[in-house]
Design an enzyme around this catalytic site. Sequence first.
Site: not given
Length: 509
Positions: A326-328, A453
């Site tokens: 999800q972040e990168s 998220y």
Amino acid sequence: MLASACTHSWRTGRFLNRIIKSSVQTLTAAALIANLSACSRPTTLEKIEQEGALHVITRNAPTTYYEDRDGPAGFEYELAKKFSEYLGVELRLRVANDLDEAYTVLEQNYTNLAAVGLSRLAASAQSPSLRFSSEYLEIQPLVLYRNGSAKPKQLDDLIGGKLIIPAQTAQAEFLRQVKDSRLPDMDWLEAADMETSEIMRLIEEGEYEYAIVNSREYEIHKAMFPRAREAFSLMEPLQISWIFPPGEDMSLIQKADEFIKQIKDDGTLIYLQERYFGHVNQLNYVGARTYISHIKDRLPKFEPTFKQAAEKFEVDWRLLASIGYQESHWRPYATSPTGVRGLMMLTLPTAKEMNVKNRLNPEQSIFGGAGYFSRIKQRISERITEPDRTWMALAAYNVGLGHLEDARALAKAQGLDQDKWIDVKQALPLLQQKKWYVKTRYGYARGWEPVHYVQNIRRYYDVLVWMTQPSAEDGSVAQNEDAPTTGADGTTEETPAIPAPFRVTPPML
């Protein structure tokens, strides 16, 4: 002569009276014995309470039952477990290899109920003598096609194409009626030994042009088979019920109906639906295909580090990997305009707090992110139970613990449960509205962001769980069914032998 005849008639009458009287006494005694026998025979519910166990048969599928890292899981499993707790007895679970096996066990009365995620229409078509609880879930039969080919709009468009459907379902019965009434050229294959995941794989790989599956299983699997697309709804929605053997009394069914009404009224049913189905629409076609590709191409390089960090901080490695994606998207050199960097996209203050010297170092980034998530989770109120505790920790990881607490306070003020994610996620977007955030301690926040998220990470996590699910081994939950059971008098007796072997099997992906 007349006197002799009268005497004979009188004697005959006395003899007949004795016979009639004796017969009446015999019949009366038989009726009394039968009545006493019926009164002394325990009901189905009483037998369950005496044994201390509820016997349930299910099937291995994402909407019913599967083995996770922490043990048994699945919507139907959770429901059956809660019902056994409602009865105050142990749950004894069997996992059928296929629906034929489940029906055989039901008809031979080797189980108390079947929790297999089928509609009354489908089960009745296989065995009219089966009985049912009240409905607790709705599904929509869907027609699927392969993305890139012509999208069918009605059943007529399927004629001449290769169509596959699960056997022994309401969809199969519906198609037979349509074929008999108006579409005699309609043909299809009924797959008796395939789960939805395998059927969707055949569409994904182009081996079949069309398929019919139910909406719940389609939503769960579509991220893994993104080329299998929804075309149209086949028929009216179907209602799912528990299935009970023929010939038993109504005591257990009545208790099941009471339980289902209770979980509808107290919100438990909605909570379970949110837990297992509340996040399944988060991946679109492009995102799903990209994710599957990255699992194969990028994840293997970082998987050992995720597992090491997970062991250190007591977190599921697949959850950490999902956060990283999800972040990168598992890019170790990712950088955002706001200054967060690395595979776990750590801010500079967070990196300093976690003693991360180089945010672009994948190992440092993963351990830093894992430690930070673990630290946040430890600060979440202890009265919040799993899985809500994890979802709220993820939200706090994204938006900050202060804003999460503000949202929990807003949820409580609105009469919602501040300890349930299903309620708190309704309150988080209010932090974007002035009339609400001015009343909070930490003020404005982009409240929709943590909601999306968490939903995204849950979806990524689900896919990883299914793609890395371990094969069940001997000693699984299904095996305790064959253990000797203890009756109310303390004696042990063997469970009757089942005609075919049972085992826990992983789904085909």
